[in-house]
Design an enzyme around this catalytic site. Sequence first.
Site, short mmCIF file in Angstrom:
data_model
loop_
_atom_site.label_atom_id
_atom_site.label_comp_id
_atom_site.label_asym_id
_atom_site.label_seq_id
_atom_site.Cartn_x
_atom_site.Cartn_y
_atom_site.Cartn_z
N TYR A 2 39.13 47.66 50.84
CA TYR A 2 39.82 46.71 49.96
C TYR A 2 40.83 47.44 49.08
O TYR A 2 42.00 47.07 49.00
CB TYR A 2 38.82 45.93 49.08
CG TYR A 2 39.49 45.22 47.93
CD1 TYR A 2 40.27 44.09 48.15
CD2 TYR A 2 39.37 45.70 46.61
CE1 TYR A 2 40.91 43.45 47.09
CE2 TYR A 2 40.00 45.07 45.56
CZ TYR A 2 40.77 43.95 45.80
OH TYR A 2 41.42 43.32 44.76
N LYS A 34 45.26 47.43 48.83
CA LYS A 34 46.14 47.29 47.65
C LYS A 34 47.08 48.49 47.57
O LYS A 34 48.27 48.35 47.31
CB LYS A 34 45.29 47.21 46.36
CG LYS A 34 44.43 45.97 46.27
CD LYS A 34 45.28 44.74 46.15
CE LYS A 34 44.48 43.47 46.23
NZ LYS A 34 45.28 42.28 46.49
N ASP A 67 31.26 53.26 41.76
CA ASP A 67 31.64 52.88 40.39
C ASP A 67 32.10 54.09 39.59
O ASP A 67 31.48 55.16 39.66
CB ASP A 67 30.45 52.24 39.65
CG ASP A 67 30.34 50.75 39.90
OD1 ASP A 67 31.30 50.17 40.44
OD2 ASP A 67 29.29 50.17 39.55
N SER A 92 45.73 46.12 41.80
CA SER A 92 44.46 46.29 41.08
C SER A 92 44.37 47.70 40.50
O SER A 92 44.93 48.65 41.05
CB SER A 92 43.32 46.08 42.08
OG SER A 92 42.12 46.56 41.55
P1 NAD Z 1 40.34 34.52 45.25
O1 NAD Z 1 39.57 34.90 46.49
O2 NAD Z 1 39.77 33.51 44.35
O3 NAD Z 1 41.82 34.07 45.67
C1 NAD Z 1 42.46 34.55 46.82
C2 NAD Z 1 42.93 33.33 47.59
O4 NAD Z 1 43.62 33.75 48.76
C3 NAD Z 1 41.79 32.42 48.05
O5 NAD Z 1 42.07 31.09 47.66
C4 NAD Z 1 41.78 32.56 49.57
O6 NAD Z 1 41.40 31.36 50.21
C5 NAD Z 1 43.22 32.93 49.84
N1 NAD Z 1 43.44 33.71 51.06
C6 NAD Z 1 42.81 34.82 51.48
N2 NAD Z 1 43.33 35.24 52.64
C7 NAD Z 1 44.32 34.35 52.97
C8 NAD Z 1 45.23 34.24 54.05
N3 NAD Z 1 45.22 35.11 55.05
N4 NAD Z 1 46.11 33.22 54.05
C9 NAD Z 1 46.14 32.32 53.04
N5 NAD Z 1 45.30 32.37 52.00
C10 NAD Z 1 44.41 33.39 51.96
O7 NAD Z 1 40.62 35.88 44.47
P2 NAD Z 1 41.25 36.11 43.02
O8 NAD Z 1 40.20 36.73 42.18
O9 NAD Z 1 41.94 34.92 42.55
O10 NAD Z 1 42.30 37.25 43.37
C11 NAD Z 1 43.66 36.97 43.65
C12 NAD Z 1 44.34 38.26 44.05
O11 NAD Z 1 44.20 39.20 42.98
C13 NAD Z 1 43.74 38.92 45.28
O12 NAD Z 1 44.77 39.51 46.02
C14 NAD Z 1 42.85 39.99 44.69
O13 NAD Z 1 42.66 41.07 45.56
C15 NAD Z 1 43.65 40.40 43.46
N6 NAD Z 1 42.84 41.01 42.41
C16 NAD Z 1 41.72 40.35 41.95
C17 NAD Z 1 40.94 40.94 40.97
C18 NAD Z 1 39.69 40.26 40.46
O14 NAD Z 1 38.87 40.91 39.82
N7 NAD Z 1 39.52 38.95 40.65
C19 NAD Z 1 41.29 42.20 40.46
C20 NAD Z 1 42.43 42.84 40.94
C21 NAD Z 1 43.20 42.23 41.93
N1 UDP Z 2 27.83 45.38 37.25
C1 UDP Z 2 26.47 45.30 37.02
N2 UDP Z 2 25.77 44.31 37.64
C2 UDP Z 2 26.33 43.40 38.47
C3 UDP Z 2 27.73 43.48 38.69
C4 UDP Z 2 28.44 44.49 38.07
O1 UDP Z 2 25.91 46.11 36.29
O2 UDP Z 2 25.62 42.54 39.01
C5 UDP Z 2 28.61 46.43 36.58
C6 UDP Z 2 29.33 47.34 37.55
O3 UDP Z 2 28.50 48.41 37.94
C7 UDP Z 2 30.53 47.79 36.73
C8 UDP Z 2 30.81 46.60 35.81
O4 UDP Z 2 29.61 45.82 35.81
O5 UDP Z 2 30.16 48.89 35.93
C9 UDP Z 2 31.99 45.73 36.28
O6 UDP Z 2 31.75 45.42 37.64
P1 UDP Z 2 32.67 44.42 38.44
O7 UDP Z 2 32.20 44.43 39.86
O8 UDP Z 2 32.73 43.11 37.74
O9 UDP Z 2 34.13 45.05 38.32
P2 UDP Z 2 34.70 46.45 38.90
O10 UDP Z 2 33.57 47.28 39.34
O11 UDP Z 2 35.58 46.02 40.02
O12 UDP Z 2 35.48 47.03 37.78
#
Ligand code: NAD
Ligand code: UDP
Length: 341
Positions: free
Chosen positions: A149, A153, A295, A124
């Site tokens: 969190y 990562k 943030d 991330s």
């Molecule tokens: P998500 O929660 O929808 O998907 C994660 C999946 O992993 C879920 O289906 C959950 O059930 C499963 N999981 C969690 N712990 C587990 C375990 N111990 N064993 C088996 N399964 C497990 O999240 P997402 O948004 O799809 O994110 C996927 C990955 O990308 C995550 O690692 C997240 O940290 C990373 N990521 C997400 C974002 C975002 O904004 N969505 C941004 C950067 C990184």
């Molecule tokens: N944000 C907001 N209201 C919400 C959720 C998010 O104003 O209910 C803002 C937050 O402060 C950030 C941007 O939207 O500036 C993106 O937030 P998000 O949590 O989606 O992503 P991240 O902070 O992880 O980049």
Amino acid sequence: MKILVTGGAGYIGSHTCVELLERGYEITVVDDLSNSNKKAIERVKQITGKDFTFHEVNICDKAKLDEAFEVEKPDAVIHFAGLKAVGESVEKPVEYYDNNIGGTLNLIRSMREHGVFNIIFSSSATVYGDPAEIPISENCPKGMCTNPYGWTKWMIEQILTDTAKADERWKVILLRYFNPIGAHESGLIGEDPKGIPNNLVPYIAQVAVGRREALGVFGNDYDTPDGTCIRDYIHVCDLARGHVLALDHINKMTGSDVFNLGSGRGYSVMEVFHAFEKACGKTLKFEYKPRRAGDIPVCYCDPAKAKKVLGFETQFDINRMCADSWNWQSKNPYGYNECEQ
Ligand code: NAD
Ligand code: UDP
């Protein structure tokens, strides 16, 4: 090639499964459904018309994980499984370190024991902390994270990099996602947060569908053109395609490498809010709230390396991202459920 997808029932994982199947990869999914719904698996099959196996397994359970490797004999792993709620990670650091880091260590051991050495990991932009430069390139030093969190990562990146350094059989690609939003154009899969959404677009989508009253905009006094924070939003289908390009690349590389996956363009909270209003054809309510702790004002990537090395470029703009989020939310007001949980 057969790919074992951990967390494949989740938001990004399910979209990546679609992309992999459509590109002719064989897949198997390992997910404990702790933050997802089995319906996502069925919908992936419905979209692609292809079948695959699903293992309801917690990756912290080594014996069960080993079983999946023995049965499936994958060639590579895409590792999405992890807990991702920033606020919750502050409340429950031990659970987050246990699940994300413990789970990944198990996965690495299982892979090694089964002769699988190719892994793509979901990292991330959060690892950059308060970034030293904007746009953020991969050369930008990793920073201080503001929550457990983010540290998971940060540490998993280090663990995988060290693993590849120690044993040349390993090939590791770290993908640093910026802000994934949007949904598959079918409206059959999408983001389905449990409880009150932490992230911007899922929150706006729930306002638009009538589940929440108004968006709280966290801070309008930042040093940005409209005073609200700027982020680099990327369509989840573009992001999914990035994983397939990374897989294409993994066979040609040695050691480990890292790529930003973002569009390279920033949008403010209010720009996203208005794009969503346009997409759903409604005027939505919002109110300014105090800044949210942790943030940073501006975050967008330099996408040049992913373009040069992987041939990756985003295709979908913010209007399309919001239109697809709305398509998913309006067709599935309560996500994969029938009513408010
Ligand atoms: P998500 O929660 O929808 O998907 C994660 C999946 O992993 C879920 O289906 C959950 O059930 C499963 N999981 C969690 N712990 C587990 C375990 N111990 N064993 C088996 N399964 C497990 O999240 P997402 O948004 O799809 O994110 C996927 C990955 O990308 C995550 O690692 C997240 O940290 C990373 N990521 C997400 C974002 C975002 O904004 N969505 C941004 C950067 C990184
Ligand atoms: N944000 C907001 N209201 C919400 C959720 C998010 O104003 O209910 C803002 C937050 O402060 C950030 C941007 O939207 O500036 C993106 O937030 P998000 O949590 O989606 O992503 P991240 O902070 O992880 O980049």
